[in-house]
Design an enzyme around this catalytic site. Structure first.
Site, PDB file in Angstrom:
ATOM      1  CB  THR A 173      12.831  -3.441  12.329  1.00  0.00           C
ATOM      2  OG1 THR A 173      12.085  -3.256  11.157  1.00  0.00           O
ATOM      3  CG2 THR A 173      13.380  -2.125  12.804  1.00  0.00           C
ATOM      4  NE  ARG A 201       5.513   0.431   5.076  1.00  0.00           N
ATOM      5  CZ  ARG A 201       6.189   0.047   6.170  1.00  0.00           C
ATOM      6  NH1 ARG A 201       7.505  -0.030   6.140  1.00  0.00           N
ATOM      7  NH2 ARG A 201       5.557  -0.263   7.266  1.00  0.00           N
ATOM      8  CB  VAL A 202       8.676   5.885   4.332  1.00  0.00           C
ATOM      9  CG1 VAL A 202       9.548   6.183   5.545  1.00  0.00           C
ATOM     10  CG2 VAL A 202       9.456   6.189   3.045  1.00  0.00           C
ATOM     11  N   GLY A 203       8.185   3.342   6.505  1.00  0.00           N
ATOM     12  CA  GLY A 203       7.581   2.952   7.783  1.00  0.00           C
ATOM     13  C   GLY A 203       8.048   3.837   8.926  1.00  0.00           C
ATOM     14  CG  ASP A 204       8.041   2.037  12.712  1.00  0.00           C
ATOM     15  OD1 ASP A 204       7.710   1.195  11.840  1.00  0.00           O
ATOM     16  OD2 ASP A 204       8.792   1.764  13.662  1.00  0.00           O
ATOM     17  CB  THR A 224      10.813  -3.516  15.988  1.00  0.00           C
ATOM     18  OG1 THR A 224      10.613  -4.510  14.976  1.00  0.00           O
ATOM     19  CG2 THR A 224      10.729  -4.190  17.350  1.00  0.00           C
ATOM     20  N   GLY A 225       7.982  -3.450  14.536  1.00  0.00           N
ATOM     21  CA  GLY A 225       6.669  -4.078  14.371  1.00  0.00           C
ATOM     22  C   GLY A 225       5.949  -3.460  13.186  1.00  0.00           C
ATOM     23  N   GLY A 227       4.617  -0.989  11.047  1.00  0.00           N
ATOM     24  CA  GLY A 227       4.908   0.435  10.996  1.00  0.00           C
ATOM     25  C   GLY A 227       3.685   1.322  10.878  1.00  0.00           C
TER      26      GLY A 227
HETATM   27  N1  ASP Z   1       8.606  -1.256  11.733  1.00  0.00           N
HETATM   28  C1  ASP Z   1       9.146  -1.697  10.476  1.00  0.00           C
HETATM   29  C2  ASP Z   1       8.358  -1.063   9.358  1.00  0.00           C
HETATM   30  O1  ASP Z   1       7.151  -1.028   9.433  1.00  0.00           O
HETATM   31  C3  ASP Z   1       9.158  -3.182  10.316  1.00  0.00           C
HETATM   32  C4  ASP Z   1       9.667  -3.974  11.512  1.00  0.00           C
HETATM   33  O2  ASP Z   1       9.821  -3.459  12.598  1.00  0.00           O
HETATM   34  O3  ASP Z   1       9.931  -5.173  11.355  1.00  0.00           O
HETATM   35  O4  ASP Z   1       8.952  -0.674   8.383  1.00  0.00           O
END
Ligand code: ASP
Length: 309
Positions: A173, A201-204, A224-225, A227
């Site tokens: 991300t 699916r929706v992340g952070d 980032t990471g 989610g």
């Molecule tokens: N945080 C992002 C998600 O979960 C992925 C990422 O940061 O690499 O969609």
């Protein structure tokens, strides 16, 4: 008035062979962003421009080069926020947008809403003159290969995203946070999400408070990471709240990352405060990141140590 900029290209288990392209990609976004900020551009403008540069770079999992979901589709999430009026815009699960962060900014500026998803977001984009792209404009061979490997049963590509072994895991991300010469802050984040995610699916990264937050009274943060962990601990806001109580970006970020222990979260966070300080913190093996401040100059790193570009 002090200004500061931080950008990231993901906190994950970056393989050795990918360290250099990540570093280069970060420099490509950091240097022009810093020049713009120094010459008086607004924090909001700079974070959007920096994230657009990162979305265009296929090294990173955002825009062109994003992961595919289980239905072999690219679905992108992004958000942006400014700290003066606390205005924010976000888009989720968009499929035909080259620069989701720019669409998020259009939502911020041209709609009465904060978050738009799917086809409604596509229609909104076309109505406001943004050209839609094709799925194949966003797809790269590396991601198709990874999709096929996961379908062939290579589960490690999915379940070890943030762990040390094996190394062949792609994440990344992108995000940017800035404090401009008027003392205003802004944050932006953009992603292709997680490897092999379910359609829808929706992340952070699309969620204000989790992936992105900005408030002129304290600072700006982009996450980032993993989610699903970041969402439950509202990581960006956790960092902002600690800066509001007087902590430096570095200490606030470390404290926010520690909150992830409750959900075994793995993540990274970039932060700036309104006095021109910046920091990047992470509990993953590596994080692609760069910071630029008046007192420390430019620093870039993927491993723990940061060096001059
Ligand atoms: N945080 C992002 C998600 O979960 C992925 C990422 O940061 O690499 O969609």
């Amino acid at each position: 008035m002090p200004c500061a900029l931080a950008v990231h290209g993901g906190a994950w288990n970056v393989p050795d062979g990918d360290v250099d392209p990540h570093r280069e990609g970060i420099i490509e976004a950091l240097k022009p962003g810093w020049d713009l900020l120094r010459s008086g551009s607004s924090a909001l403008e700079v974070v959007e421009r920096a994230v657009c540069t990162l979305e265009d770079n296929p090294t990173f999992n955002a825009g062109h080069g994003a992961h595919l979901n289980q239905a072999r589709e690219v679905q992108l999430d992004a958000s942006i926020m400014e700290g003066e009026k606390l205005e924010a815009g976000a888009v989720a699960a968009v499929q035909r947008i080259r620069h989701p962060v720019s669409l998020a900014r259009m939502v911020l500026e041209l709609s009465p809403h904060v978050l738009m998803v799917g086809d409604g977001a596509h229609n909104f984009a076309s109505e406001h003159g943004m050209e839609l792209c094709r799925q194949r404009d966003l797809l790269i061979g590396r991601e198709l290969d990874r999709y096929l490997r996961v379908r062939d049963g290579e589960d490690d590509l999915v379940i070890r995203e943030f762990d040390k072994d094996p190394l062949d895991i792609h994440f990344g991300t992108v995000g940017a946070v800035a404090c401009d010469s008027k003392g205003h802050v802004a944050a932006a984040t953009s992603t292709g999400g997680t490897q092999d995610k379910l359609p829808g699916r929706v992340g952070d990264s699309a969620v204000i408070g989790a992936g992105t937050y900005a408030d002129d009274r304290s600072g700006a943060a982009s996450s980032t990471g993993w989610g699903e962990g970041i969402l439950r601990m509202t990581l960006a806001k956790a960092g902002i709240d600690r800066m509001a109580s007087g902590m430096s970006p570095g200490r606030a970020g470390q404290a926010a990352i520690r909150t992830l222990n409750r959900v075994q979260g793995k993540a990274g966070l970039i932060l700036v405060d309104c006095r021109g300080h910046a920091s990047a913190v992470f509990n993953t093996p590596r994080m692609a990141r760069g910071i630029a401040t008046l007192d420390r100059g430019l620093l870039v790193g993927v491993d723990r140590r940061m060096t001059r570009p």
